[in-house]
Scaffold this motif. Structure first.
Motif, mmCIF file in Angstrom:
data_model
loop_
_atom_site.group_PDB
_atom_site.id
_atom_site.type_symbol
_atom_site.label_atom_id
_atom_site.label_comp_id
_atom_site.label_asym_id
_atom_site.label_seq_id
_atom_site.Cartn_x
_atom_site.Cartn_y
_atom_site.Cartn_z
ATOM 1 N N ILE A 118 -6.061 22.787 -34.771
ATOM 2 C CA ILE A 118 -6.272 23.876 -33.668
ATOM 3 C C ILE A 118 -7.579 23.017 -32.491
ATOM 4 N N VAL A 119 -8.711 23.544 -32.894
ATOM 5 C CA VAL A 119 -10.194 22.912 -32.711
ATOM 6 C C VAL A 119 -9.894 21.627 -32.225
ATOM 7 N N ALA A 120 -10.026 20.272 -32.919
ATOM 8 C CA ALA A 120 -10.396 19.212 -31.431
ATOM 9 C C ALA A 120 -9.446 18.998 -30.890
ATOM 10 N N PRO A 121 -7.522 19.608 -30.288
ATOM 11 C CA PRO A 121 -7.537 19.167 -29.432
ATOM 12 C C PRO A 121 -8.153 20.189 -28.045
ATOM 13 N N ILE A 122 -8.895 21.279 -28.713
ATOM 14 C CA ILE A 122 -9.280 22.377 -27.478
ATOM 15 C C ILE A 122 -10.542 21.602 -26.781
ATOM 16 N N TYR A 123 -11.589 21.073 -28.228
ATOM 17 C CA TYR A 123 -12.850 20.838 -27.899
ATOM 18 C C TYR A 123 -12.701 19.320 -26.477
ATOM 19 N N ILE A 124 -11.041 18.545 -27.083
ATOM 20 C CA ILE A 124 -11.337 17.583 -26.493
ATOM 21 C C ILE A 124 -11.026 18.078 -24.631
ATOM 22 N N SER A 125 -10.035 19.198 -24.845
ATOM 23 C CA SER A 125 -9.552 19.711 -23.318
ATOM 24 C C SER A 125 -10.924 20.266 -22.399
ATOM 25 N N GLU A 126 -11.832 20.775 -23.387
ATOM 26 C CA GLU A 126 -12.737 21.387 -22.579
ATOM 27 C C GLU A 126 -14.299 20.677 -22.240
ATOM 28 N N ILE A 127 -13.939 20.070 -22.497
ATOM 29 C CA ILE A 127 -15.088 18.323 -22.129
ATOM 30 C C ILE A 127 -14.210 17.244 -21.115
ATOM 31 N N ALA A 128 -13.032 17.587 -20.899
ATOM 32 C CA ALA A 128 -12.209 16.341 -20.102
ATOM 33 C C ALA A 128 -12.356 17.086 -18.560
ATOM 34 N N ILE A 129 -12.316 16.542 -18.587
ATOM 35 C CA ILE A 129 -11.719 16.320 -16.451
ATOM 36 C C ILE A 129 -10.614 15.880 -16.274
ATOM 37 N N THR A 130 -10.354 17.189 -15.258
ATOM 38 C CA THR A 130 -8.251 17.264 -15.094
ATOM 39 C C THR A 130 -7.556 15.771 -15.048
ATOM 40 N N ARG A 131 -8.130 15.017 -14.083
ATOM 41 C CA ARG A 131 -7.352 13.428 -13.526
ATOM 42 C C ARG A 131 -7.039 12.635 -15.223
ATOM 43 N N TYR A 132 -7.822 12.541 -15.901
ATOM 44 C CA TYR A 132 -7.720 11.982 -17.200
ATOM 45 C C TYR A 132 -7.619 13.386 -18.664
ATOM 46 N N ARG A 133 -7.415 14.359 -18.343
ATOM 47 C CA ARG A 133 -6.979 15.843 -19.279
ATOM 48 C C ARG A 133 -5.937 15.562 -20.400
ATOM 49 N N GLY A 134 -4.934 15.212 -19.616
ATOM 50 C CA GLY A 134 -3.309 14.101 -20.750
ATOM 51 C C GLY A 134 -4.230 13.027 -21.687
ATOM 52 N N GLN A 135 -4.754 12.250 -20.650
ATOM 53 C CA GLN A 135 -5.098 10.934 -22.072
ATOM 54 C C GLN A 135 -5.915 11.168 -22.822
ATOM 55 N N LEU A 136 -7.233 12.158 -22.445
ATOM 56 C CA LEU A 136 -8.041 11.669 -23.545
ATOM 57 C C LEU A 136 -7.854 12.731 -24.363
ATOM 58 N N VAL A 137 -7.009 14.127 -23.963
ATOM 59 C CA VAL A 137 -6.945 14.733 -24.879
ATOM 60 C C VAL A 137 -5.656 13.734 -26.150
ATOM 61 N N SER A 138 -4.585 13.364 -25.682
ATOM 62 C CA SER A 138 -3.619 11.992 -26.400
ATOM 63 C C SER A 138 -4.312 11.347 -27.089
ATOM 64 N N LEU A 139 -6.072 10.895 -27.358
ATOM 65 C CA LEU A 139 -7.135 10.370 -28.140
ATOM 66 C C LEU A 139 -6.568 10.813 -30.105
ATOM 67 N N TYR A 140 -6.462 11.872 -29.323
ATOM 68 C CA TYR A 140 -6.372 13.034 -30.336
ATOM 69 C C TYR A 140 -4.894 12.698 -31.623
ATOM 70 N N GLN A 141 -3.992 12.431 -30.605
ATOM 71 C CA GLN A 141 -2.415 12.301 -31.049
ATOM 72 C C GLN A 141 -2.598 10.696 -31.466
ATOM 73 N N LEU A 142 -3.241 9.972 -30.832
ATOM 74 C CA LEU A 142 -2.876 8.113 -31.277
ATOM 75 C C LEU A 142 -4.352 8.638 -31.972
ATOM 76 N N ALA A 143 -4.744 8.787 -32.166
ATOM 77 C CA ALA A 143 -5.128 9.209 -33.597
ATOM 78 C C ALA A 143 -5.106 9.871 -35.613
ATOM 79 N N VAL A 144 -3.848 10.634 -34.568
ATOM 80 C CA VAL A 144 -3.097 11.548 -35.669
ATOM 81 C C VAL A 144 -2.143 9.843 -36.177
ATOM 82 N N THR A 145 -1.660 9.611 -35.412
ATOM 83 C CA THR A 145 -0.515 7.821 -35.420
ATOM 84 C C THR A 145 -1.272 6.805 -36.194
#
Length: 465
Positions: A118-145
């Motif tokens: 819950i908290v890691a994706p929230i943190y990333i989405s809240e420090i991200a900028i709009t243009r790169y938000r999907g890419q930045l939050v996807s870093l979390y999913q990349l780390a999961v894999t």
């Protein structure tokens, strides 16, 4: 576009995403230990499901409190708590003296999984900028894999080492040779301690600070993200405008008409995604490969991890360009086809003389389709769907549904493989893909290119002010 210090933003996202690596390792490491633990503790099929599912009970409890914790304590302190839980779980598993101790240690690790999911994706989405938000939050999913792959690879190496290694007669021999499942589970302590240390390098979420009326601290952090003062002021003003009339992190605020709809949709996306087969593959891949007649199931699980990781890298770079919904359409369609073809293999492998490579090919294609669609999208969507002031609470509800579904799959998959047969199990997973795709098509907006504040305005556009 606002001038942004991208290097700093990516650094913050990478650090927070390391929680996903722990999530992935803790989730996937179980697959290489099932056979050994079942043999050592003489478990029946339901106890086997409990061994896998007990951590998911912890995850359910974790997500139930994660949103409240992150809203009350902050995103960063909550991540610290999760790192401690992962460490305690790994050590507890390695030294457990009976099955009950092992289960208790796995539940503690599950708490860490639920909280960090819950908290890691929230943190990333809240420090991200709009243009790169999907890419930045996807870093979390990349780390999961990457965590999945690390678990599969370490399981494979430790198992091979245990067959020929000799570390004497002490506890090292017990953990890494005689009862190697202990080493597989215990190795998680290393990245858990590293995560705890690197969390000292990142600040609190600036959007959370604004919600808590700590604008000066938020401004200081935003000034490290945006290169020009006017951009900092604009971001603070935009965030404040969206929280000025909201009730801070209270359940009644979830009943606002547009927000309630978003929460219900999030719950549906979260729980349905678990009944499309992905976690059955993660938890029981070696068992499925063994039933399929493959001689080295742990090596095949390593291949699953490699495909999963490489595909997530691709998804990370295209998620903001292609869009969330198109990836779902293409990926889930491919998942349905692959699941049905895997079922065909189990039904007709003898009469049609199908090779195990037929099954392995479509199994890996299924992993590819899953990784580039639902796995890449789910945490991005859930982290960006909700208002700033209730994001933690709303995402906890969706996360709670996600882990309920994950627990049911973890608990019931051995039963389904035994009673529905592998073919029937995979057909069921294919059927469950259909309602997921319909919900994404009819009810979910395309959020690529929208700011968090714009997404909130979308859900509340029909609400009376």
């Amino acid at each position: 576009m606002k001038e942004v210090k991208l290097g700093y933003v990516f650094f913050l996202a990478i650090v927070a995403a390391q929680g996903g690596l722990l999530f992935g390792y803790d989730t996937a490491v179980i697959s290489g230990t099932i056979e050994q633990v079942v043999s050592q503790f003489h478990l029946d099929v339901m106890q086997q499901g409990w061994y896998v599912g007990c951590a998911l009970i912890g995850s359910i409890c974790g997500v139930a409190v994660a949103g409240i914790m992150s809203d009350k304590l902050g995103r960063r302190p909550t991540m610290f708590i999760s790192s401690v839980l992962f460490t305690l779980s790994a050590i507890g598993c390695a030294v457990s003296v009976n099955f009950e101790w092992l289960v208790a240690s796995r539940i503690i690790g599950g708490l860490g999984i639920g909280i960090i999911s819950i908290v890691a994706p929230i943190y990333i989405s809240e420090i991200a900028i709009t243009r790169y938000r999907g890419q930045l939050v996807s870093l979390y999913q990349l780390a999961v894999t990457v965590g999945f792959l690390a678990a599969y690879f370490i399981n494979y190496l430790l198992l091979n080492f245990s067959l020929s290694g000799n570390l004497g007669t002490g506890w090292m021999q017990l953990i890494f040779v005689k009862e190697v499942w202990r080493g597989m589970l215990g190795m998680e302590a290393v990245p858990a301690l590293l995560f705890f240390i690197i969390l000292f390098l990142i600040p609190e979420s600036p959007r959370w600070l604004i919600v808590c009326k700590k604008e000066q601290k938020a401004s200081s952090i935003f000034s490290k993200i945006y290169a020009i003062p006017s951009a900092v002021e604009q971001q603070i003003a935009d965030t404040k405008s969206m929280i000025s009339s909201e009730v801070k992190s209270e359940w009644r605020s979830l009943l606002r008409p547009g927000i309630l709809k978003a929460v219900i949709i999030g719950v549906c996306i979260a729980i349905l995604g678990q009944f499309m087969g992905v976690n059955a593959v993660l938890y029981y891949g070696p068992s499925i490969f063994k039933d399929a007649g493959i001689g080295d199931p742990l090596f095949c699980q390593v291949l699953v991890g490699i495909v999963n990781t490489l595909t997530t890298v691709i998804a990370m770079f295209i998620i903001d360009r292609v869009g969330r919904k198109k990836l779902i359409y293409y990926g889930v369609s491919g998942m349905i086809a692959c699941l049905l073809l895997i079922a065909v293999y189990f039904i007709y492998r003898n009469s049609w003389h199908l090779s195990v490579y037929f099954m392995l090919t479509f199994f890996l294609l299924y992993v590819f389709c899953c990784a580039i669609s639902i796995s890449a999208i789910v945490f991005v969507l859930l982290s960006e769907m909700y208002p700033n002031s209730i994001r933690g609470l709303a995402m906890s509800i969706a996360g709670f549904a996600l882990w309920i579904g994950t627990y049911l799959i973890g608990q019931l998959t051995p039963w389904m493989l035994q009673n529905l047969t592998p073919a029937g199990t995979f057909i069921l997973f294919a059927v469950m893909c259909v309602p997921y795709m319909l919900i994404m098509w009819r009810l979910v907006p395309e959020t690529a290119g929208m700011s968090l504040e714009d997404i909130e305005r979308y859900w509340t556009k029909g609400e009376k002010k």
